[in-house]
Write a protein that holds these residues in place. Structure first.
Motif, PDB file in Angstrom:
ATOM      1  N   LEU A  89       7.873   5.628  49.220  1.00  0.00           N
ATOM      2  CA  LEU A  89       8.969   5.313  48.307  1.00  0.00           C
ATOM      3  C   LEU A  89      10.169   4.763  49.071  1.00  0.00           C
ATOM      4  O   LEU A  89      10.843   3.832  48.606  1.00  0.00           O
ATOM      5  CB  LEU A  89       9.372   6.566  47.520  1.00  0.00           C
ATOM      6  CG  LEU A  89      10.483   6.390  46.475  1.00  0.00           C
ATOM      7  CD1 LEU A  89      10.130   5.289  45.476  1.00  0.00           C
ATOM      8  CD2 LEU A  89      10.751   7.699  45.746  1.00  0.00           C
ATOM      9  N   ILE A  90      10.426   5.306  50.243  1.00  0.00           N
ATOM     10  CA  ILE A  90      11.537   4.810  51.070  1.00  0.00           C
ATOM     11  C   ILE A  90      11.277   3.368  51.479  1.00  0.00           C
ATOM     12  O   ILE A  90      12.185   2.521  51.462  1.00  0.00           O
ATOM     13  CB  ILE A  90      11.720   5.720  52.302  1.00  0.00           C
ATOM     14  CG1 ILE A  90      12.246   7.093  51.866  1.00  0.00           C
ATOM     15  CG2 ILE A  90      12.686   5.087  53.309  1.00  0.00           C
ATOM     16  CD1 ILE A  90      12.267   8.134  52.967  1.00  0.00           C
ATOM     17  N   GLU A  91      10.043   3.068  51.828  1.00  0.00           N
ATOM     18  CA  GLU A  91       9.666   1.699  52.187  1.00  0.00           C
ATOM     19  C   GLU A  91       9.909   0.762  51.005  1.00  0.00           C
ATOM     20  O   GLU A  91      10.442  -0.344  51.163  1.00  0.00           O
ATOM     21  CB  GLU A  91       8.194   1.680  52.583  1.00  0.00           C
ATOM     22  CG  GLU A  91       7.720   0.389  53.225  1.00  0.00           C
ATOM     23  CD  GLU A  91       6.270   0.496  53.674  1.00  0.00           C
ATOM     24  OE1 GLU A  91       5.899   1.542  54.252  1.00  0.00           O
ATOM     25  OE2 GLU A  91       5.512  -0.444  53.431  1.00  0.00           O
ATOM     26  N   LEU A  92       9.553   1.207  49.808  1.00  0.00           N
ATOM     27  CA  LEU A  92       9.750   0.401  48.603  1.00  0.00           C
ATOM     28  C   LEU A  92      11.233   0.202  48.312  1.00  0.00           C
ATOM     29  O   LEU A  92      11.665  -0.909  47.953  1.00  0.00           O
ATOM     30  CB  LEU A  92       9.064   1.089  47.411  1.00  0.00           C
ATOM     31  CG  LEU A  92       9.206   0.398  46.053  1.00  0.00           C
ATOM     32  CD1 LEU A  92       8.586  -1.000  46.085  1.00  0.00           C
ATOM     33  CD2 LEU A  92       8.561   1.241  44.956  1.00  0.00           C
ATOM     34  N   VAL A  93      12.034   1.255  48.458  1.00  0.00           N
ATOM     35  CA  VAL A  93      13.475   1.165  48.212  1.00  0.00           C
ATOM     36  C   VAL A  93      14.112   0.120  49.125  1.00  0.00           C
ATOM     37  O   VAL A  93      14.911  -0.716  48.674  1.00  0.00           O
ATOM     38  CB  VAL A  93      14.146   2.540  48.434  1.00  0.00           C
ATOM     39  CG1 VAL A  93      15.664   2.404  48.521  1.00  0.00           C
ATOM     40  CG2 VAL A  93      13.781   3.501  47.302  1.00  0.00           C
ATOM     41  N   TYR A  94      13.744   0.144  50.390  1.00  0.00           N
ATOM     42  CA  TYR A  94      14.302  -0.829  51.333  1.00  0.00           C
ATOM     43  C   TYR A  94      13.864  -2.253  50.981  1.00  0.00           C
ATOM     44  O   TYR A  94      14.649  -3.210  51.099  1.00  0.00           O
ATOM     45  CB  TYR A  94      13.884  -0.485  52.768  1.00  0.00           C
ATOM     46  CG  TYR A  94      14.873   0.397  53.471  1.00  0.00           C
ATOM     47  CD1 TYR A  94      14.823   1.791  53.353  1.00  0.00           C
ATOM     48  CD2 TYR A  94      15.885  -0.146  54.259  1.00  0.00           C
ATOM     49  CE1 TYR A  94      15.739   2.600  54.006  1.00  0.00           C
ATOM     50  CE2 TYR A  94      16.805   0.657  54.913  1.00  0.00           C
ATOM     51  CZ  TYR A  94      16.743   2.018  54.777  1.00  0.00           C
ATOM     52  OH  TYR A  94      17.666   2.812  55.416  1.00  0.00           O
ATOM     53  N   ALA A  95      12.612  -2.403  50.546  1.00  0.00           N
ATOM     54  CA  ALA A  95      12.120  -3.731  50.181  1.00  0.00           C
ATOM     55  C   ALA A  95      12.871  -4.280  48.972  1.00  0.00           C
ATOM     56  O   ALA A  95      13.266  -5.457  48.937  1.00  0.00           O
ATOM     57  CB  ALA A  95      10.620  -3.662  49.886  1.00  0.00           C
ATOM     58  N   LEU A  96      13.101  -3.440  47.964  1.00  0.00           N
ATOM     59  CA  LEU A  96      13.814  -3.864  46.761  1.00  0.00           C
ATOM     60  C   LEU A  96      15.268  -4.201  47.078  1.00  0.00           C
ATOM     61  O   LEU A  96      15.829  -5.164  46.540  1.00  0.00           O
ATOM     62  CB  LEU A  96      13.739  -2.758  45.698  1.00  0.00           C
ATOM     63  CG  LEU A  96      12.340  -2.468  45.136  1.00  0.00           C
ATOM     64  CD1 LEU A  96      12.367  -1.257  44.217  1.00  0.00           C
ATOM     65  CD2 LEU A  96      11.799  -3.678  44.373  1.00  0.00           C
ATOM     66  N   TYR A 130      19.258   6.499  42.794  1.00  0.00           N
ATOM     67  CA  TYR A 130      18.673   6.225  41.473  1.00  0.00           C
ATOM     68  C   TYR A 130      17.209   6.662  41.439  1.00  0.00           C
ATOM     69  O   TYR A 130      16.760   7.331  40.490  1.00  0.00           O
ATOM     70  CB  TYR A 130      18.791   4.735  41.154  1.00  0.00           C
ATOM     71  CG  TYR A 130      18.223   4.356  39.813  1.00  0.00           C
ATOM     72  CD1 TYR A 130      16.953   3.803  39.706  1.00  0.00           C
ATOM     73  CD2 TYR A 130      18.941   4.568  38.639  1.00  0.00           C
ATOM     74  CE1 TYR A 130      16.421   3.466  38.469  1.00  0.00           C
ATOM     75  CE2 TYR A 130      18.416   4.238  37.399  1.00  0.00           C
ATOM     76  CZ  TYR A 130      17.161   3.686  37.314  1.00  0.00           C
ATOM     77  OH  TYR A 130      16.633   3.357  36.095  1.00  0.00           O
ATOM     78  N   PHE A 131      16.461   6.306  42.482  1.00  0.00           N
ATOM     79  CA  PHE A 131      15.059   6.701  42.537  1.00  0.00           C
ATOM     80  C   PHE A 131      14.920   8.214  42.685  1.00  0.00           C
ATOM     81  O   PHE A 131      13.994   8.820  42.118  1.00  0.00           O
ATOM     82  CB  PHE A 131      14.354   5.986  43.693  1.00  0.00           C
ATOM     83  CG  PHE A 131      13.872   4.606  43.337  1.00  0.00           C
ATOM     84  CD1 PHE A 131      14.714   3.516  43.442  1.00  0.00           C
ATOM     85  CD2 PHE A 131      12.581   4.399  42.888  1.00  0.00           C
ATOM     86  CE1 PHE A 131      14.286   2.239  43.102  1.00  0.00           C
ATOM     87  CE2 PHE A 131      12.138   3.136  42.554  1.00  0.00           C
ATOM     88  CZ  PHE A 131      12.987   2.046  42.663  1.00  0.00           C
ATOM     89  N   GLU A 132      15.816   8.822  43.443  1.00  0.00           N
ATOM     90  CA  GLU A 132      15.791  10.278  43.568  1.00  0.00           C
ATOM     91  C   GLU A 132      15.997  10.932  42.204  1.00  0.00           C
ATOM     92  O   GLU A 132      15.368  11.940  41.879  1.00  0.00           O
ATOM     93  CB  GLU A 132      16.876  10.743  44.543  1.00  0.00           C
ATOM     94  CG  GLU A 132      16.541  10.507  46.009  1.00  0.00           C
ATOM     95  CD  GLU A 132      17.640  10.999  46.932  1.00  0.00           C
ATOM     96  OE1 GLU A 132      18.821  10.854  46.568  1.00  0.00           O
ATOM     97  OE2 GLU A 132      17.330  11.521  48.020  1.00  0.00           O
TER      98      GLU A 132
END
Length: 282
Positions: free
Chosen positions: A208-215, A234-236
């Motif tokens: 999820l952290i990888e996805l957050v950084y990509a977005l 927001y994701f948290e």
């Protein structure tokens, strides 16, 4: 000895951080953590048995400041494991009452050990020679039965109590955070328009952290004006998950020897395969 112990503690913290990121199930996470901590404490015992302290001050420092950093982690994960295994099934009200009862137990320990708690927290040293030197115990100091069953070569009368104080601070934080999450649910802080099905992030946190950084890098939110911190929070919130020190995790992702964007690569491959399979079915 200090360099060996520092390496043990650093490696232990790294392994526990990795477990926290890779394992989302709390009970499984605690079990794995306990296994690693026990091995590390056994190594610490081995280092100590090969060491002869030059002064009483060195021995006091080890049992007052160093060893509790290890044993407090064992107490913490073991307690959290037991708390979660005994957590009742039921609504928020029942779980809330259960967590509050656990906080009462912490308060009871504080009340029972108030004198030593004040001594330790105030930074006092005048009784260190009795509290933190091996075989120097005073039976009049309300010793717990644990001490008489412990390895006297690896324990003093009060090093366990220090570890317990450190662990209880973290346990209290854990319980209070869970109560806040329950309170947020009760207060209906989520959108009034609620989906019928709750979505739970079941992949590792690191994904999820990888996805957050990509977005964030792609600037897909608020025309690219959204901060990384806002996106992460927001994701948290929507997944009711704690991403922890996600900036540090990103630095660890960068140091991967193989595919650094492992999760995004998997997503890409999976989607392309699905498209290909769909094309073949047309």
């Amino acid at each position: 000895m200090s360099s060996k112990i520092n390496n043990l503690l650093t490696n232990l913290n790294d392994q526990l951080n990795f477990i926290d990121l890779e394992i989302d199930n709390q009970s499984t996470r605690c079990e794995k953590a306990i296994e690693i901590i026990l091995k590390t404490i056994d190594s610490l015992r081995g280092v100590l048995l090969k060491t002869k302290f030059k002064t009483d001050a060195e021995e006091i420092k080890f049992f007052k400041e160093i060893k509790p950093q290890f044993t407090s982690k064992l107490i913490y994960y073991n307690t959290i494991f037991k708390i979660e295994m005994k957590r009742p099934n039921g609504g928020n009200r029942i779980v809330k009452k259960y967590y509050n009862n656990e906080l009462v137990k912490l308060k009871a320990f504080f009340d029972n050990e108030l004198e030593f708690y004040k001594y330790y927290r105030s930074g006092s040293t005048y009784l260190d020679h009795k509290y933190f030197l091996r075989s120097k115990f005073d039976i009049k100091m309300s010793l717990s039965s644990y001490y008489f069953e412990a390895d006297t070569n690896f324990s003093t009368s009060h090093d366990y109590k220090v570890a317990k104080i450190l662990a209880n601070d973290l346990i209290q934080l854990y319980l209070e955070n869970n109560l806040v999450l329950i309170g947020n649910k009760d207060n209906g802080e989520k959108s009034q328009r609620k989906p019928n099905l709750k979505m739970i992030w079941t992949s590792p946190k690191v994904a999820l952290i990888e996805l957050v950084y990509a977005l964030h890098t792609e600037g897909v939110f608020n025309n690219g004006a959204a901060d990384l911190k806002d996106i992460a929070e927001y994701f948290e919130h929507i997944f009711e998950i704690d991403l922890g020190q996600y900036r540090r995790t990103f630095l660890e992702i960068r140091t991967r020897k193989a595919d650094r964007a492992k999760f995004l690569t998997t997503l890409n491959k999976g989607l392309l395969k699905r498209m290909e399979d769909t094309d073949e079915g047309i």
